[in-house]
Design a protein around this motif. Structure first.
Motif, PDB file in Angstrom:
ATOM      1  N   SER A  57      46.145  46.104  35.930  1.00 31.45           N
ATOM      2  CA  SER A  57      45.488  45.116  37.375  1.00 31.45           C
ATOM      3  C   SER A  57      43.698  45.266  37.179  1.00 31.45           C
ATOM      4  O   SER A  57      43.241  45.972  35.987  1.00 31.45           O
ATOM      5  CB  SER A  57      45.156  46.274  38.108  1.00 31.45           C
ATOM      6  OG  SER A  57      47.254  46.362  39.233  1.00 31.45           O
ATOM      7  N   THR A  58      42.995  43.820  37.142  1.00 29.83           N
ATOM      8  CA  THR A  58      41.925  43.672  37.294  1.00 29.83           C
ATOM      9  C   THR A  58      41.667  42.637  37.964  1.00 29.83           C
ATOM     10  O   THR A  58      42.364  42.509  38.981  1.00 29.83           O
ATOM     11  CB  THR A  58      41.897  43.033  35.707  1.00 29.83           C
ATOM     12  OG1 THR A  58      42.981  41.895  35.218  1.00 29.83           O
ATOM     13  CG2 THR A  58      41.958  43.529  33.907  1.00 29.83           C
ATOM     14  N   ASP A  59      40.038  43.188  38.249  1.00 25.50           N
ATOM     15  CA  ASP A  59      39.736  42.203  39.774  1.00 25.50           C
ATOM     16  C   ASP A  59      38.338  41.868  39.277  1.00 25.50           C
ATOM     17  O   ASP A  59      37.096  42.294  38.035  1.00 25.50           O
ATOM     18  CB  ASP A  59      39.365  42.804  40.578  1.00 25.50           C
ATOM     19  CG  ASP A  59      38.919  41.782  41.866  1.00 25.50           C
ATOM     20  OD1 ASP A  59      38.554  42.557  42.567  1.00 25.50           O
ATOM     21  OD2 ASP A  59      39.303  41.197  41.673  1.00 25.50           O
ATOM     22  N   TYR A  60      37.789  40.935  39.455  1.00 26.07           N
ATOM     23  CA  TYR A  60      36.257  39.701  38.765  1.00 26.07           C
ATOM     24  C   TYR A  60      35.624  39.598  40.136  1.00 26.07           C
ATOM     25  O   TYR A  60      35.820  38.669  41.058  1.00 26.07           O
ATOM     26  CB  TYR A  60      36.979  38.620  38.079  1.00 26.07           C
ATOM     27  CG  TYR A  60      37.458  38.902  36.335  1.00 26.07           C
ATOM     28  CD1 TYR A  60      39.012  38.920  36.886  1.00 26.07           C
ATOM     29  CD2 TYR A  60      37.163  39.137  35.560  1.00 26.07           C
ATOM     30  CE1 TYR A  60      39.515  39.398  35.496  1.00 26.07           C
ATOM     31  CE2 TYR A  60      37.603  39.822  34.368  1.00 26.07           C
ATOM     32  CZ  TYR A  60      38.733  39.127  34.453  1.00 26.07           C
ATOM     33  OH  TYR A  60      40.018  39.897  33.164  1.00 26.07           O
ATOM     34  N   THR A  61      34.182  39.467  39.857  1.00 28.76           N
ATOM     35  CA  THR A  61      33.762  38.506  40.809  1.00 28.76           C
ATOM     36  C   THR A  61      33.906  37.096  40.712  1.00 28.76           C
ATOM     37  O   THR A  61      34.030  36.827  40.111  1.00 28.76           O
ATOM     38  CB  THR A  61      32.077  39.252  40.805  1.00 28.76           C
ATOM     39  OG1 THR A  61      31.122  38.687  42.228  1.00 28.76           O
ATOM     40  CG2 THR A  61      31.577  38.517  39.513  1.00 28.76           C
ATOM     41  N   LYS A  65      34.939  34.723  37.163  1.00 27.25           N
ATOM     42  CA  LYS A  65      36.242  34.187  36.899  1.00 27.25           C
ATOM     43  C   LYS A  65      36.579  32.818  36.356  1.00 27.25           C
ATOM     44  O   LYS A  65      36.366  31.530  36.519  1.00 27.25           O
ATOM     45  CB  LYS A  65      36.839  33.818  38.435  1.00 27.25           C
ATOM     46  CG  LYS A  65      37.138  35.487  38.944  1.00 27.25           C
ATOM     47  CD  LYS A  65      38.050  34.907  41.085  1.00 27.25           C
ATOM     48  CE  LYS A  65      37.850  36.238  41.349  1.00 27.25           C
ATOM     49  NZ  LYS A  65      38.583  36.458  43.000  1.00 27.25           N
ATOM     50  N   THR A 109      35.469  48.243  43.151  1.00 34.54           N
ATOM     51  CA  THR A 109      34.806  47.448  42.969  1.00 34.54           C
ATOM     52  C   THR A 109      33.451  47.533  43.180  1.00 34.54           C
ATOM     53  O   THR A 109      32.289  46.461  43.312  1.00 34.54           O
ATOM     54  CB  THR A 109      35.616  45.919  43.419  1.00 34.54           C
ATOM     55  OG1 THR A 109      35.473  46.578  45.110  1.00 34.54           O
ATOM     56  CG2 THR A 109      36.732  45.576  43.166  1.00 34.54           C
TER      57      THR A 109
END
Length: 127
Positions: A57-61, A65, A109
């Motif tokens: 799993s990953t996430d970005y501001t 992106k 985050t």
């Protein structure tokens, strides 16, 4: 506790790329969710990207992106931040951070969710 050392920062022109690395000490790197944050002069530290302990799993501001990619190699105890199409507003000191995670797909985050931080690496993007 894990010791984190960032590298790969530098001075580039707008549109160019950099890859940041964060090497972690210890034998339990795969137990940590990892994150990248940045802090520009006069601004608060802000979230850039995060990755779960397995990388699933990953996430970005929003502002990065499609341009930045976070990844990790648990065999090398290293997390990476590939930064493409850099912009002057990406200029900041970039920090990696680690947080023990008991779930394989969890990432974090907020700075307060991380217990260990590197010393930071400067990224400067000229226009």
């Amino acid at each position: 506790q894990v010791r984190l050392v960032e590298s790969g920062g530098g001075l580039v022109q707008a549109g160019e790329s950099l890859r940041l690395s964060c090497a972690a000490s210890g034998r339990t790197f795969s137990s940590y969710a990892m994150g990248w944050f940045r802090q520009a002069p006069g601004k608060e530290r802000e979230f850039v990207a995060a990755i779960s302990r397995t990388g699933g799993s990953t996430d970005y501001t929003d502002s990065v992106k499609g341009r930045f990619t976070i990844s990790r190699d648990n065999d090398k105890n290293t997390v990476y931040l590939q930064m493409n199409s850099l912009k002057p507003e990406d200029t900041a000191v970039y920090y990696c951070a680690a947080s023990i995670s008991y779930r394989t797909l969890i990432y974090y985050t907020r700075p307060g969710q991380y217990s260990d931080w590197g010393q930071g690496t400067q990224v400067t993007v000229s226009s």
